[in-house]
Design an enzyme around this catalytic site. Structure first.
Site, PDB file in Angstrom:
ATOM      1  N   SER A 126       2.869  -2.533   0.926  1.00 37.10           N
ATOM      2  CA  SER A 126       3.826  -1.988   1.585  1.00 37.10           C
ATOM      3  C   SER A 126       3.371  -0.510   2.160  1.00 37.10           C
ATOM      4  O   SER A 126       2.489  -0.054   1.756  1.00 37.10           O
ATOM      5  CB  SER A 126       5.133  -1.654   0.847  1.00 37.10           C
ATOM      6  OG  SER A 126       5.499  -2.789   0.123  1.00 37.10           O
ATOM      7  N   ASP A 143      -2.800  -1.360 -13.063  1.00 38.11           N
ATOM      8  CA  ASP A 143      -3.197  -2.362 -13.669  1.00 38.11           C
ATOM      9  C   ASP A 143      -2.100  -2.487 -15.169  1.00 38.11           C
ATOM     10  O   ASP A 143      -2.035  -1.618 -16.031  1.00 38.11           O
ATOM     11  CB  ASP A 143      -4.564  -2.118 -14.439  1.00 38.11           C
ATOM     12  CG  ASP A 143      -5.285  -3.346 -15.134  1.00 38.11           C
ATOM     13  OD1 ASP A 143      -4.391  -4.396 -15.263  1.00 38.11           O
ATOM     14  OD2 ASP A 143      -6.480  -3.228 -15.466  1.00 38.11           O
TER      15      ASP A 143
END
Length: 797
Positions: free
Chosen positions: A250, A322
């Site tokens: 995005s 992560d």
């Protein structure tokens, strides 16, 4: 002759009856955008005004009434989409599509999304406002299921409608959290690569943070063994074939008053999600005496993830942090029901599940869990190897309060209220972007970040259970990357690496700097932005990085080995600005050449399957620009030629020639025929559109389309040997909200508002989207009523 005439008359009558019956059926199947309906549990009438693009503007006296109406109108346009999304987390796709997707169902059941959703609902306080409004929304969906027409997809797949519950909402959000999935693609791949080739081959793969790239700047003065893994490849291919959207990336930027022509904030956001039909977002404007938001809703989720009103606007991009870790587990040789846990042994937990399968008996399966998470080996044979691999995931490790957070955000009236809601978003990691009428701009990275020891590299399967304990020390939200009203007067996110805060650079699967660099390049020098120029920027198709890559490749070519025609092509490329309009020849040549370079660099070390895995990771996008500036990298040598060591120049020269040969083969000798529109296309696929005879009815497209991967107008594709690029993901909406003229803020959807193929709003925005056009997002009630295409009223039953 009379008999023939009589037969013809009978045949005509039969055909007429069939046509009339078809027209009646189609009319019955359309959503009702006008008239009056009774709705259970309403306190007063709710009026829904539909604008010319099928966007509902819902006016109720209470929030519960308005959300009950929202559930109904959302369901009549998107019930099939709701059905698919709620099924993924609970392992329910095989019941619809048969045994071919059993592996995907097994995988999602083992992740524990459904288990976590059920536990979350058990622990909910049913008297909280977020739960009551969620239940009102579900009541509206369920009344449509009971009273409304059955969508055609249910007939074609043979499944029955069934009520929606709070568990379904959480399963949909759980799938959203999973869909980023870069750790699943990257960690086992890198582990295998390290074991097979050695650490030297990892040095130039850009797996670590590059502090020299374009970073999102923080501003927060108050802050403190070999394994074959095809699990995610298989799952991703299944979801892509069913056209179930995966969250990809995005863009967003929010421009402060100091940099706009009007002296008011301008907000822009275009979340990048896998293209599908219907598109992912459902727009709805909900208004009550105490609540108003113009929002973008996921199918089956009551509160918008993107929204604005007259006071503020918020949106999102993927943070790309992560939040998944893999572990090699050690099974006790004397007792296969135990695994190594510290200095001792612990018992595997065995979980039994049953999956309903279309046209077949239910399938029972069992998987193992450790304290770190599910063991992936043996789930549809998608992970093989002698050592069990378990998966730890933030989403199932932390209490789920996402629905509460979304409700608080949608109810917020100022920046402080939005910020207060954000610590409850634990996964997926999101960049929440914010702007308001008071002149504030802000960006927060939301996720439960945790402390990582210096000795741990999170992009490899952990060799020792004790190397990185499953019990994480989560960091306070104040330590998350963020910026509020920074002195440079704008904030942005393009899924790139955030700068350090409190001395930490958080690991993740960040995308390359390409889009970030272009955004900063455009924003930084200009101080008179308006809605029009921001709209032009959000559809920009120029890469800030590709021309540099091209120049770096070109400078190592030996021009003496080029023909006159090839030299003219190279000369033409040298003037390329990195733009990707439909008529561009240079874009076509560049991407064909770049693919040939990547293939030559990596294919000799990697098997075909591994090379495909590599291309599916963000790492494959990050690596090329730095690698062309490393002529001595070990990757340039072709290991298949034992008697010589290839140079970068040789590889690049051969790739250039191969690219031109393939382009001449595909498009002929006239270079002017090698235009981008011939190779770059988009089709919005529907699951039923896989059936060839139904493709044109359910799918939207295909169309040639401008843009490219990793430009602001990010129409992403995966490289392949054919050199034809079918766009898989891109802007799921483009929004520009101008607080100097909130009434004329603008948006677009990729196809249309409705997921019902019989609706006139199924694909009425598709051509506008292709053209980079926008439509108005109306907020003014008088204008909405005056320009309404139709009105639907819900009255108490």
């Amino acid at each position: 002759m009379k008999k023939l005439k009589k037969f013809g008359l009978v045949l005509l009558v039969i055909i007429s009856v069939i046509v009339v019956a078809g027209v009646i059926f189609m009319t019955h199947m359309k959503p009702d955008y006008s008239g009056e309906k009774q709705l259970s549990n309403l306190s007063e009438t709710v009026d829904v005004y539909y604008d010319s693009y099928g966007i509902p503007h819902i006016y109720g006296q209470t929030e519960e009434d308005a959300f009950r109406a929202l559930g109904y109108v959302h369901a009549q346009d998107r019930l099939w989409q709701m059905e698919l999304l709620r099924r993924i987390g609970r392992g329910g796709l095989s019941e619809v599509f048969g045994k071919d997707v059993l592996g995907t169902d097994k995988f999602f059941l083992s992740l524990g999304i459904d288990e976590a959703s059920n536990q979350t609902v058990v622990e909910l306080d049913l008297n909280t406002e977020s739960v009551k409004l969620s239940q009102a929304y579900l009541d509206g969906i369920n009344q449509f299921i009971e009273d409304g027409p059955t969508p055609i997809e249910f007939y074609l797949t043979g499944i029955d409608k069934s009520p929606f519950t709070l568990v379904d909402i959480h399963n949909t959000l759980g799938y959203m959290s999973f869909s980023f999935a870069q750790a699943h693609k990257t960690d086992p791949f890198l582990t295998n690569l390290k074991n097979a080739l050695g650490a030297e081959y990892l040095t130039d793969l850009e797996i670590d943070i590059d502090p020299s790239s374009t970073l999102i700047q923080n501003h927060n003065p108050k802050a403190i063994d070999t394994v074959r893994n095809t699990v995610i490849t298989s799952v991703t291919k299944t979801l892509e074939s069913l056209h179930i959207p995966l969250f990809e990336g995005s863009n967003s930027w929010v421009i402060g008053p100091e940099k706009t022509k009007s002296g008011k904030v301008i907000f822009a956001n275009d979340p990048h999600i896998g293209f599908a039909q219907p598109s992912v977002w459902y727009e709805a404007h909900v208004n009550t005496p105490n609540y108003e938001k113009y929002g973008y809703h996921l199918a089956g989720v009551p509160f918008p993830l993107l929204a604005h009103d007259r006071k503020l606007a918020y949106g999102m991009t993927m943070f790309e942090n992560d939040d998944v870790d893999f572990y090699f587990e050690e099974t006790n040789l004397n007792d296969s029901t135990q695994y190594k846990n510290g200095d001792g042994w612990a018992a595997y937990e065995f979980v039994n599940k049953s999956i309903k399968v279309k046209d077949a008996e239910a399938v029972d399966f069992t998987f193992k869990k450790t304290k770190r998470g599910p063991v992936l080996n043996g789930i549809a044979n998608q992970v093989s190897g002698d050592r069990p691999i378990s998966m730890w995931w933030t989403y199932t490790d932390v209490k789920n309060e996402v629905i509460s957070s979304l409700h608080e955000m949608s109810s917020a009236t100022d920046m402080a209220a939005v910020e207060k809601a954000l610590p409850k978003i634990h996964a997926p990691g999101l960049n929440i972007m914010y702007g308001d009428a008071k002149g504030n701009v802000a960006w927060w990275a939301t996720a439960k970040l945790y402390e990582i020891p210096d000795s741990i590299h999170t992009k490899f399967v952990q060799e020792s259970p004790e190397a990185f304990p499953a019990e994480r020390r989560y960091l306070p939200f104040a330590e998350n990357p963020q910026a509020k009203n920074p002195p440079w007067n704008y904030v942005y996110s393009a899924n790139n690496q955030p700068d350090s805060i409190n001395g930490k650079l958080y690991p993740g699967y960040y995308l390359p700097e390409n889009r970030a660099k272009r955004i900063v390049q455009l924003l930084e020098p200009k101080n008179d932005w308006d809605r029009t120029t921001v709209g032009e920027m959000i559809t920009d198709v120029t890469s800030a990085v590709d021309p540099g890559v091209l120049r770096d490749l070109a400078k190592v070519l030996d021009v003496k080995n080029l023909t006159k025609e090839d030299f003219q092509i190279l000369d033409r490329l040298n003037s390329w600005k990195g733009d990707h309009p439909l008529e561009s020849v240079e874009a076509t040549i560049f991407h064909r050449w770049e693919y040939e370079v990547i293939q030559a660099i990596f294919m000799d070390e990697l098997k075909v399957e591994q090379f495909e895995e590599f291309l599916s990771t963000h790492m494959s996008k990050r690596v090329i620009a730095p690698l062309v500036n490393k002529p001595n990298s070990v990757w340039w040598d072709d290991v298949k030629t034992k008697d010589k060591k290839e140079t970068q120049a040789e590889i690049v020269q051969a790739a250039f020639q191969d690219a031109l040969v393939s382009l001449r083969k595909d498009f002929g000798p006239n270079v002017n025929d090698w235009t981008w529109d011939k190779v770059h296309s988009i089709e919005h696929g529907h699951p039923i559109g896989q059936v060839a005879a139904l493709r044109s009815f359910f799918n939207v497209g295909p169309f040639p389309i401008h843009g490219s991967r990793e430009v602001i107008n990010n129409l992403g594709f995966r490289y392949n040997s054919e050199g034809y690029y079918k766009v898989g993901s891109g802007p799921s909406t483009r929004r520009v909200i101008d607080f100097s003229d909130i009434e004329n803020s603008m948006s677009i959807l990729p196809t249309g508002q409705s997921g019902n193929p019989f609706s006139k709003h199924y694909k009425d925005q598709a051509q506008m989207f292709l053209n980079g056009e926008f439509r108005k997002m109306m907020l003014n009630k008088d204008e909405i009523i005056d320009k309404a295409d139709s009105k639907l009223s819900f009255t108490p039953q």
